[in-house]
Design an enzyme around this catalytic site. Structure first.
Site, mmCIF file in Angstrom:
data_model
loop_
_atom_site.group_PDB
_atom_site.id
_atom_site.type_symbol
_atom_site.label_atom_id
_atom_site.label_comp_id
_atom_site.label_asym_id
_atom_site.label_seq_id
_atom_site.Cartn_x
_atom_site.Cartn_y
_atom_site.Cartn_z
ATOM 1 C CG ASN A 100 -2.106 0.918 1.025
ATOM 2 O OD1 ASN A 100 -2.172 1.656 0.039
ATOM 3 N ND2 ASN A 100 -3.057 0.849 1.942
ATOM 4 C CG HIS B 115 -11.743 -3.505 10.267
ATOM 5 N ND1 HIS B 115 -10.672 -2.769 9.850
ATOM 6 C CD2 HIS B 115 -11.238 -4.710 10.610
ATOM 7 C CE1 HIS B 115 -9.557 -3.492 9.937
ATOM 8 N NE2 HIS B 115 -9.878 -4.669 10.391
ATOM 9 N NE ARG C 101 -9.848 -2.271 13.249
ATOM 10 C CZ ARG C 101 -9.004 -1.649 12.419
ATOM 11 N NH1 ARG C 101 -7.790 -2.144 12.205
ATOM 12 N NH2 ARG C 101 -9.379 -0.559 11.786
ATOM 13 C CE1 TYR D 198 -6.531 1.804 13.295
ATOM 14 C CE2 TYR D 198 -5.732 2.567 11.166
ATOM 15 C CZ TYR D 198 -6.099 1.529 12.012
ATOM 16 O OH TYR D 198 -6.054 0.239 11.563
ATOM 17 C CG ASP E 180 -4.878 -1.662 14.541
ATOM 18 O OD1 ASP E 180 -4.914 -1.851 13.301
ATOM 19 O OD2 ASP E 180 -3.819 -1.513 15.181
ATOM 20 C CG HIS F 287 -2.608 1.834 12.803
ATOM 21 N ND1 HIS F 287 -1.877 2.650 11.987
ATOM 22 C CD2 HIS F 287 -3.084 0.859 12.020
ATOM 23 C CE1 HIS F 287 -1.914 2.193 10.749
ATOM 24 N NE2 HIS F 287 -2.649 1.101 10.736
ATOM 25 C CD GLU G 82 -4.108 -4.954 14.369
ATOM 26 O OE1 GLU G 82 -5.305 -5.316 14.536
ATOM 27 O OE2 GLU G 82 -3.671 -4.598 13.277
ATOM 28 C CD GLU H 174 -1.454 -3.913 10.160
ATOM 29 O OE1 GLU H 174 -2.458 -4.410 10.714
ATOM 30 O OE2 GLU H 174 -1.503 -2.873 9.485
ATOM 31 N NE ARG I 192 -2.777 -7.461 12.815
ATOM 32 C CZ ARG I 192 -3.760 -7.613 11.929
ATOM 33 N NH1 ARG I 192 -4.488 -8.704 11.955
ATOM 34 N NH2 ARG I 192 -3.994 -6.687 11.009
ATOM 35 C CG HIS J 59 -2.563 -6.937 7.383
ATOM 36 N ND1 HIS J 59 -1.671 -6.289 6.564
ATOM 37 C CD2 HIS J 59 -3.575 -6.061 7.624
ATOM 38 C CE1 HIS J 59 -2.115 -5.061 6.322
ATOM 39 N NE2 HIS J 59 -3.262 -4.897 6.966
ATOM 40 C CG ASP K 98 -3.799 -2.449 2.387
ATOM 41 O OD1 ASP K 98 -4.685 -2.148 3.201
ATOM 42 O OD2 ASP K 98 -2.670 -2.847 2.730
ATOM 43 C CD GLU L 267 -7.288 -6.768 9.159
ATOM 44 O OE1 GLU L 267 -6.109 -7.056 9.374
ATOM 45 O OE2 GLU L 267 -7.689 -5.608 9.006
ATOM 46 C CD1 TRP M 229 -2.130 7.847 10.111
ATOM 47 C CD2 TRP M 229 -1.738 5.867 9.161
ATOM 48 N NE1 TRP M 229 -3.303 7.413 9.598
ATOM 49 C CE2 TRP M 229 -3.107 6.182 9.006
ATOM 50 C CE3 TRP M 229 -1.288 4.664 8.653
ATOM 51 C CZ2 TRP M 229 -4.023 5.349 8.355
ATOM 52 C CZ3 TRP M 229 -2.175 3.816 8.012
ATOM 53 C CH2 TRP M 229 -3.530 4.191 7.863
HETATM 54 C C1 CS2 Z 1 -4.866 -1.894 9.641
HETATM 55 C C2 CS2 Z 1 -4.708 -1.698 8.166
HETATM 56 O O1 CS2 Z 1 -6.160 -3.760 9.017
HETATM 57 C C3 CS2 Z 1 -5.453 -3.250 9.915
HETATM 58 O O2 CS2 Z 1 -5.203 -3.791 10.998
HETATM 59 O O3 CS2 Z 1 -3.687 -1.738 10.381
HETATM 60 O O4 CS2 Z 1 -5.862 -1.087 7.681
HETATM 61 C C4 CS2 Z 1 -3.498 -0.898 7.740
HETATM 62 O O5 CS2 Z 1 -3.615 0.427 8.203
HETATM 63 C C5 CS2 Z 1 -3.426 -0.916 6.218
HETATM 64 O O6 CS2 Z 1 -3.494 -2.250 5.771
HETATM 65 C C6 CS2 Z 1 -2.143 -0.277 5.742
HETATM 66 O O7 CS2 Z 1 -2.058 -0.383 4.343
HETATM 67 MG MG MG Z 2 -3.569 -3.054 12.041
#
Ligand code: CS2
Ligand code: MG
Length: 401
Positions: A38, A123, A148, A159, A209, A211, A235, A261, A282, A311, A315, A338, A401
């Site tokens: 991504n 999600h 989630r 986020y 998450d 993140h 997460e 991930e 992950r 993950h 994407d 996921e 991020w």
């Molecule tokens: C996230 C993702 O799915 C998740 O747990 O962390 O949406 C992540 O931000 C994206 O896959 C990044 O490309």
């Molecule tokens: Mg994540």
């Protein structure tokens, strides 16, 4: 002996940008690999087109392990998301071919079924708590057994909050700059996780998450604060370059932890696993070197009571999702997968794939992975430059991020 005749790299944007590798043998058998990274899609496409594809022609497609070693050790420059995603695409395509040649679904080549289906989580999100609760209700009604939960934090970034039917964070060519306040997040996130439990009870798995946004001690504080929410996992509580930093979190909370991930090799998660600093790993088929390498990571995890939790955001293409489900079906230490459904346009290019039923995913019962790529249809969806957002603290400094 059958040999690799062609290795084609397709970059298209059916719903979002995807990079797909199609390997064709001298017997006309094709295999697919996902090479999507991504925000850096073109880097992997170039790595494959310019440095890998020419070396594949003439090789024996049946020699999956040898090809993996050739691409990993033969490149001299090891590891990293671009290299490991390119290797993953080749590896996955060769497993697809091997399944087709054997006339077996790939999970049968990985030891056969260890379970009837693959438990998934999706999600739920909202711009405020009522919207989040409505979204959780939708996923519960759709039969999800694991959800989630993410909500926009007043005065801070949002986020994980879906903006339309499909969640996609890479929204602009130049990274969108989002604000972040750790204090506002630590005050607010526990309240909406508690609100979800209060409204829906404990009859399903609840995940969250972070993140990569917290320091270890902040993550320890959050994990301790939400223990009564009985999360399935917290997460990416803190960035994982320093794997040892998770020990501090472990010392303060029993909230389970999931990481991986954004990590792409066994060396990037090995300490987390062998020291039992995490509960779920992950890493994914597409970013951690394909089925061959991911199975090594999962086997190491199995020896240390760490379960899988790959993950599976939008994407990661339907090719990765199918490969993940084949592997998830077979490994002994499966935890959860996921699953974010892709945009409708994606199915116009990626034919076939996994099936959702009763909160679980099931692989196609056909030889190989069970996904085919329609290159002609893909031409209707040209690549669009997109980057992931970045975050800045309220004082303007860069944050994770
Ligand atoms: C996230 C993702 O799915 C998740 O747990 O962390 O949406 C992540 O931000 C994206 O896959 C990044 O490309
Ligand atoms: Mg994540």
């Amino acid at each position: 002996m059958s040999t690799i005749e062609r290795a084609e790299v397709f970059v298209a944007s059916p719903g979002r940008n995807f990079v797909t590798l199609r390997v064709t043998t001298s017997d006309g058998v094709t295999g697919l690999g996902d090479a999507t990274l991504n925000g850096r899609e073109l880097a992997v496409a170039a790595y494959l087109r310019d440095h890998v594809a020419p070396q594949l022609v003439g090789r024996d497609p049946a020699r999956i392990e040898d090809t993996w070693q050739y691409l990993y050790r033969g490149a001299y420059w090891r590891r990293g998301p671009v290299t490991m995603t390119a290797i993953a695409a080749v590896d996955t395509a060769l497993w697809d071919i091997k399944g087709k040649v054997a006339g077996l679904p790939v999970y049968q080549l990985l030891g056969g079924r260890s379970r009837d289906g693959v438990l998934v989580y999706s999600h739920a999100s909202g711009t405020d708590v009522p919207a989040l609760l409505d979204d959780v209700a939708r996923f519960r009604e759709a039969g999800y057994r694991a959800i989630r939960a993410q909500a926009a934090v007043p005065g801070s970034g949002s986020y994980g909050v879906r903006k339309g039917a499909i969640y996609e964070p890479a929204s602009a060519a130049v990274p969108e700059e989002q604000l972040w306040s750790t204090e506002a997040y630590l005050d607010f996130a526990p309240t909406y996780l508690e609100a979800v439990r209060e409204r829906f009870g404990f009859g399903f798995h609840l995940l969250h998450d972070v993140h990569h946004r917290l320091t270890p001690i902040e993550a320890a504080r959050l994990g301790k604060r939400v223990e009564d929410c009985r999360l399935f996992w917290l997460e990416d509580p803190t960035p994982a370059e320093n794997q040892e930093s998770f020990r501090l979190i472990r010392q303060h909370t029993t909230t389970p932890i999931a990481v991986g991930e954004a990590l792409t090799s066994i060396w990037d998660v090995g300490h987390l696993i062998t020291e039992q600093l995490v509960d779920y790993v992950r890493t994914s088929v597409v970013h951690a070197g394909g089925i061959t390498h991911l199975r090594r990571i999962f086997d190491l995890a199995a020896l240390h009571q760490v379960r899988t939790g790959s993950h599976g955001a939008t994407d990661l293409s339907p090719v990765t999702l199918a490969a993940a489900v084949h592997l998830d079906l077979a490994v002994p230490n499966f935890g959860i997968q996921e699953y974010m459904p892709h945009a409708p346009e994606t199915a116009e290019v990626f034919r076939g794939g996994v099936r959702f039923a009763d909160g679980m995913l099931h692989p196609p019962e056909v030889p190989g992975l069970g996904v085919e790529y329609d290159a002609e249809a893909a031409e209707r969806f040209p690549y669009e430059p997109r980057s992931l957002p970045m975050a800045r603290r309220l004082d303007g400094s860069v944050h994770d991020w």
